[in-house]
Design a protein around this motif. Sequence first.
Motif: not given
Ligand code: ASP
Length: 252
Positions: A10-12, A32-38, A214-216, A218-220
């Motif tokens: 999987g992704k992680a 690490a992935t976010a926004f559906n791996a974008e 948390d993962k925000d 990375f996301r942000r």
């Molecule tokens: N885990 C999800 C992903 O890669 C989304 C996320 O956690 O924000 O894409």
Amino acid sequence: MARRSKIYEGKAKILYEGPEAGTIIQYFKDDATAFNAEKKEVIEGKGVLNNRLSEFFMSGLNNIGVPTHFIKRINMREQLVRSCEIIPLEIVVRNFAAGSISDRLGIEEGTQLPRPIIEYYYKDDSLGDPIVSEEHIAAFNWASAQDMDDILGLALRVNDFLSGVLFSVGIKLVDFKIEIGRLFEGDFQRLVVADEISPDSCRLWDIKSGTKLDKDVFRRDLGSLTDAYTEVAYRLGLLQKSTSQMKPTLVK
Ligand code: ASP
Ligand code: TMP
């Protein structure tokens, strides 16, 4: 040396066949992935931290009688878990508004919700994990009415446990996501908490400052993700604070 057989990547995480029937080895990657791996990045040390943090939360749940797939941690990046059939739902529990509920309903981030809100998302990356209702779950037979009762009970118990443990170290559990697996034991099926519980799948805010741990992060793009996860592990007593420039070391 014998090559292990990979069951799924999987992704992680990567899943390998375990040493005995009915077991699986979960390997935690640094990806690490976010926004559906974008958005994607390799963050050195993330897998080690999540392996240890997930062990801590899952074994805590096992100890209070909330069943999980977790058996034991094997090494820095791997843990042994029971093989189960994952119900294709992401179960999200929210105590405070943040992320998608804030966007969807226009609720300011950080607003306390009147009660914990449970949401279900259909696990399908090609669809971007859309939110679904219990109507969809029943009609498409993803889970029975009995399963949904059990899932709600598990989700609320996990929420109480995690909220309490994290509160005791000055962290607010804003929301989290769990996955549930079916464990087959002879003619019986039992639902257990599966996958992982880590700062990848929770929103954790420092109670005093509101700093995100948390993962925000990375996301942000809010700073160092490993620093945030290390802080969580340190507060939970899983890491010793290093006095030198050396990397933190895991406490057994
Ligand atoms: N885990 C999800 C992903 O890669 C989304 C996320 O956690 O924000 O894409
Ligand atoms: P959301 O606000 O983006 O819907 O996220 C709710 C919670 O679920 C948050 O703690 C992060 C977690 N989450 C995952 O673990 N995996 C995902 O793919 C997404 C979108 C959220």
